[in-house]
Design an enzyme around this catalytic site. Structure first.
Site, PDB file in Angstrom:
ATOM      1  N   GLU A 155       0.848  -1.192   0.000  1.00  0.00           N
ATOM      2  CA  GLU A 155       0.000   0.000   0.000  1.00  0.00           C
ATOM      3  C   GLU A 155       0.880   1.237   0.000  1.00  0.00           C
ATOM      4  O   GLU A 155       2.113   1.139   0.094  1.00  0.00           O
ATOM      5  CB  GLU A 155      -0.943  -0.003   1.212  1.00  0.00           C
ATOM      6  CG  GLU A 155      -0.238   0.080   2.551  1.00  0.00           C
ATOM      7  CD  GLU A 155      -1.179  -0.132   3.749  1.00  0.00           C
ATOM      8  OE1 GLU A 155      -2.204  -0.829   3.597  1.00  0.00           O
ATOM      9  OE2 GLU A 155      -0.867   0.394   4.822  1.00  0.00           O
TER      10      GLU A 155
ATOM     11  N   HIS B 276      -4.224   3.223   8.233  1.00  0.00           N
ATOM     12  CA  HIS B 276      -2.984   2.685   8.794  1.00  0.00           C
ATOM     13  C   HIS B 276      -2.017   3.835   9.089  1.00  0.00           C
ATOM     14  O   HIS B 276      -1.873   4.748   8.276  1.00  0.00           O
ATOM     15  CB  HIS B 276      -2.301   1.746   7.795  1.00  0.00           C
ATOM     16  CG  HIS B 276      -2.950   0.391   7.716  1.00  0.00           C
ATOM     17  ND1 HIS B 276      -2.843  -0.397   6.601  1.00  0.00           N
ATOM     18  CD2 HIS B 276      -3.685  -0.309   8.604  1.00  0.00           C
ATOM     19  CE1 HIS B 276      -3.497  -1.536   6.809  1.00  0.00           C
ATOM     20  NE2 HIS B 276      -4.027  -1.493   8.013  1.00  0.00           N
TER      21      HIS B 276
END
Lengths: 386, 285
Positions: free
Chosen positions: B209, B247
C-alpha cells in the site's frame, strides 16, 4: 497531529531552545499592541496548517506598529489553500547572518530517529534534498541509547558549522532531541535556525508533528489541536472512533479494514474514472463494528451532499456479516438514505447477512457478490444520478 | 514446512484471559494450533481451555518450552509485552496490537534484534500456514494449503485475495501479515527471502500500500535475488497525498510513497501487478 508554528516554538522554548520573543494576535489591534511592546520591525506570520504561506502573502515584514496593524488586517481572514487564517504570530524581525536547517524525524525503514541538518537552511528541505542531497547531513540515533555527544560534534563538524557556535549548536540539538523524544514527535523541525549578527542561535521558524497514537500520554499537547481546517465530517468521525477522510468523488465508501478501504476506493476510480466518478471518502469502520457504529458511519458518509451512491464492502473475518447487516438496517431506519446503496458482504456469516438484507426489502439497495461487481454497480448507480 | 509456523509451533498467547486474546486463542486451538499456554500478570495458576496461564513470560517459557508468542494486549502494554517475550527467549513474536506509538516500537524492534527474536507486526493480522497452524486473527475460511506464499501489509485485503485464490483453486503455503505501521519488525524483503528459500513455496503474492519505501526495496530484491514469480497489488492509487489512510504508515509524504512509484518499481523488477485484487489469481495461474 500538527502543531502551529507558534505552538511548536513555544514547545521548543519549554525545552530551552532560544526563540524570538513573539506573541499570537487574533485581531489587528492585538498585532499593533504586540508590535509596540516588542519594538519594530516585526514579522507578521499567518498560522495555518499548510505549507507555502510565504508565497501566498501570509508572511509580511512591518516597519512599525501601524504597519503591523495594517498587515495583520490583510492576513487575518485571508484564505491560504482553502484554509482561513484565524491567528497571526507577531515576532521581532531577526538579524539574520546565516540560516541553518535542523530536524529530527522517524526513519521508518531503519526504525530509528534520524537527525537531518544543513548549513544551507531557510529553503524548502525537499527542494534541497532533490538539488543537493549531499548538503544534508544525516545521523541516525540508536533508540535505546539516545543522542550521544560525539554525534552532535560529528554533525556540527560535517555540516560545516563555524566552530565558535559548536557549543550552543550542540546544546540546541540535545534540547531538540529531548523535545522530539519527550513529546512523542514524529517531526521536530527548526527551519531556519538562525545565526544572528550578534552571534546567537535562534529558532526563527518551527514545525512539530505529534504521533496521534501517543496523544493519550501528551495531554498538554493534545488540547492544542486546531481542527478548524478539517471538514466537520472528519471531526465527527474522530469523535465516533471511525477512521474517515473526505475526498472529492461521488461514491461514499464504508469498508472494514484500512487496506481494503483504500482498495475499494481504488476500484471505484478504476471503473469510474472515465466518467469522472470516484470515491467520496475513505472510511474504515474497524473490526467487529456494532450497529451503532455502522449507523454513525452511514450518517457521516451521507453528510457529504456530493454523495450519489453508497458502497458498503465488508469482508468478514472477526466482523460478522450478519451483525453488519443488522447494523445497516438499524442505520437505514434512523438515517433514511436517499441514494442507492450497493452492499457486498463476504466472509464470516455472509449468507446470513445477505438474507437479512434481502428479507428487509429496502428500496434502493443493490446486492453484489464480488468486489469487482460491487464497484461496477456503484459506478453505474452514481452515473445514473449524476 | 512452509515458513515461520507449522503444526509443531508451540504458542503462548500474551493476554489470553482478555476478551480478544481468549476469543482468538480458541479459534487458533480449533484450527489445530498448539497453544501451550498464556500469560496474564496476576492470573498465574488459572487455566484456559486446558492450557496453563502464567504471570510472566519467563515462567511460561520455562514450563512450556514455547517458541512462538502472540500479543493481543492493548497499545499501552504491548511494547512491554514484546520486550518481555524477547527477553524470555521467544524466537517468533507476533503482535496484533494497533495504535502503538512509533517511539515505543523503535525501542521494541531494536531490543528484539539485540535478543535475536523475530517480531512480526505490530498492527497485523498474524501468520497462517493453511492446514497446519494459525497465530493471529486470519479467518480459517480464506485459505487452503498450497504453494503460493502471501505477504501483506493489510488484514482484510489479504482475506479478500486469499478468498479469491481459494475460489480459483489456488492454495497457500503461508500467509504473513507484516502490518501497516511505519516501524515494523519484519519487512517485505525479510519474508520474500524466506519464501525464496522455502521449497514448498513456488510463487508469491505481495500486497502493499501507499507510504514508506518497503515495496521499492522489495522490488530491488525481486529483481536481484528472486527466482520465484511474484504477483502484486498496491492499495491507495486514489489516495490523496499528505493524508493518513487509516494505517499509521499509509501516507504519501513529501512526494514519497505513492502507489504509482511502487507499481512502476515492481513492474520494472518483473513482478506482475494487478489493478484489481480479484485479478491476483489470474496472475498466479
Amino acid at each position: 497531529m500538527k502543531l502551529h508554528e507558534y505552538q511548536s516554538k513555544f514547545l521548543f522554548r519549554d525545552f530551552g531552545i532560544p526563540i524570538p520573543a513573539g506573541q499570537v494576535a487574533k485581531t489587528p489591534a492585538e498585532a499593533r499592541a504586540i508590535a509596540s511592546q516588542l519594538g519594530a520591525p516585526v514579522v507578521i506570520k499567518a498560522q495555518v496548517h499548510v505549507g507555502g504561506r510565504g508565497k501566498a502573502g501570509g508572511v509580511k515584514l512591518a516597519r512599525d506598529a501601524d504597519e503591523a496593524h495594517r498587515y495583520a488586517a490583510d492576513i487575518l481572514g485571508m484564505e491560504i489553500k482553502g484554509l482561513v487564517v484565524q491567528q497571526v504570530l507577531v515576532d521581532p524581525a531577526a538579524d539574520i547572518q546565516q540560516e541553518i536547517y535542523l530536524a529530527i524525524t522517524n526513519d521508518r525503514s531503519a526504525g530509528m530517529p534520524l537527525i537531518m541538518s544543513s548549513i544551507e537552511g531557510g529553503m524548502d528541505i525537499e527542494e534541497l534534498n532533490r538539488s543537493r542531497p549531499e548538503a544534508i547531513i544525516r545521523e541516525r540515533i540508536d533508540p535505546i541509547l539516545g543522542l550521544n555527544d560525539f554525534q552532535t560534534t560529528h554533525i556540527a563538524s560535517a555540516m560545516g558549522m563555524p566552530r565558535a557556535h559548536w557549543r550552543s549548536f550542540g546544546s540546541i540539538l540535545r534540547s531538540l532531541y529531548r523535545c522530539y523524544s519527550e513529546s512523542d514527535a514524529e517531526l521536530a523541525e527548526i527551519n531556519p535556525l538562525v545565526i544572528t549578527g550578534g552571534g546567537e542561535l535562534l529558532a526563527v521558524d518551527g514545525k512539530v508533528i505529534i504521533d496521534d497514537n501517543a496523544l493519550y500520554r501528551q495531554p498538554k499537547l493534545a488540547v492544542q489541536r486546531d481542527a478548524s481546517g478539517e471538514p466537520e465530517s472528519e471531526s465527527l468521525a474522530r469523535e465516533a472512533g471511525i477512521s474517515y477522510i473526505k475526498l472529492d468523488g461521488q461514491i461514499g465508501c464504508m469498508v472494514n479494514g484500512a487496506g481494503l478501504a483504500m482498495t475499494t476506493m481504488d476500484m471505484t476510480k478504476l471503473y469510474g474514472d472515465a466518467d469522472n466518478i470516484g470515491p467520496a471518502n475513505f472510511l474504515d469502520i474497524g473490526g467487529g463494528a456494532s450497529p451503532a457504529q455502522v449507523a454513525a458511519a452511514l450518517r457521516i458518509i451521507l453528510s457529504d451532499d456530493k454523495v450519489r451512491c453508497v458502497l458498503i464492502n465488508i469482508f468478514g473475518g472477526i466482523t460478522r456479516c450478519d451483525e453488519v447487516a443488522a447494523g445497516i438496517l438499524t442505520a437505514c431506519s434512523e438515517v433514511k438514505p436517499n441514494v442507492p446503496m450497493v452492499i457486498r458482504l463476504q466472509g464470516t456469516n455472509a449468507s446470513e447477512g445477505n438474507a437479512i438484507i434481502s428479507q428487509a426489502q429496502i428500496a434502493n439497495i443493490i446486492s453484489a457478490q464480488t468486489l469487482t461487481q460491487a464497484a461496477q454497480l456503484a459506478v453505474a448507480a452514481a452515473k445514473e444520478r449524476a | 514446512m512452509a515458513i515461520l509456523i507449522d503444526r509443531n509451533s508451540k504458542v503462548l498467547v500474551q493476554g489470553i484471559t482478555g476478551r480478544q486474546g481468549g476469543f482468538h486463542a480458541r479459534l487458533m486451538m480449533a484450527y489445530g494450533t498448539k497453544v501451550v499456554g498464556g500469560v496474564t500478570p496476576g492470573k498465574g495458576g488459572e487455566w484456559f481451555e486446558g492450557a496453563p496461564v502464567f504471570d510472566t513470560m519467563r515462567a511460561a517459557v520455562r514450563t512450556t518450552h514455547a517458541d512462538t508468542s502472540l500479543i493481543t494486549v492493548p497499545a499501552r502494554f504491548a511494547p512491554d509485552a514484546i520486550m518481555e517475550a524477547a527477553d524470555a527467549g521467544i524466537k517468533l513474536i507476533i503482535c496484533l496490537t494497533e495504535h502503538i506509538p512509533v517511539a515505543d516500537m523503535m525501542r521494541a524492534v531494536a531490543f528484539c534484534k539485540s535478543r535475536g527474536s523475530r517480531l512480526i507486526g505490530p498492527n497485523c493480522p498474524g501468520v497462517m500456514t493453511p492446514g497446519q497452524a494459525k497465530v493471529g486473527i486470519i479467518p480459517a475460511m480464506v485459505a487452503e494449503p498450497g504453494n503460493v506464499g502471501v505477504v501483506s501489509k493489510s488484514g482484510t485485503l489479504t482475506y479478500e485475495v486469499g478468498f479469491a485464490m481459494k475460489n480459483a483453486g489456488i492454495g497457500i503455503s503461508t500467509i504473513v501479515g507484516i502490518g501497516g505501521d511505519p516501524v515494523i519488525g519484519t519487512t517485505f524483503v525479510d519474508v520474500l527471502e524466506m519464501f525464496e528459500n522455502d521449497p514448498e513455496t513456488e510463487k508469491v503474492a505481495l500486497l502493499g500500500e501507499i507510504g514508506g519505501s518497503a515495496e521499492i526495496v522489495a522490488a530491488d530484491y525481486i529483481k536481484n535475488a528472486m527466482t520465484k514469480p511474484v504477483a502484486a497489488f498496491i492499495a491507495g492509487r486514489s489516495a490523496p497525498p499528505g493524508k493518513r489512510m487509516g494505517h499509521a504508515g499509509a501516507i504519501v509524504d513529501g512526494g514519497e510513497g505513492s502507489a504509482d512509484e511502487k507499481i512502476q518499481a515492481l513492474e520494472a523488477a518483473g513482478a506482475r501487478v494487478a489493478n484489481n485484487p480479484e485479478a491476483i489469481p489470474s496472475l498466479l495461474a
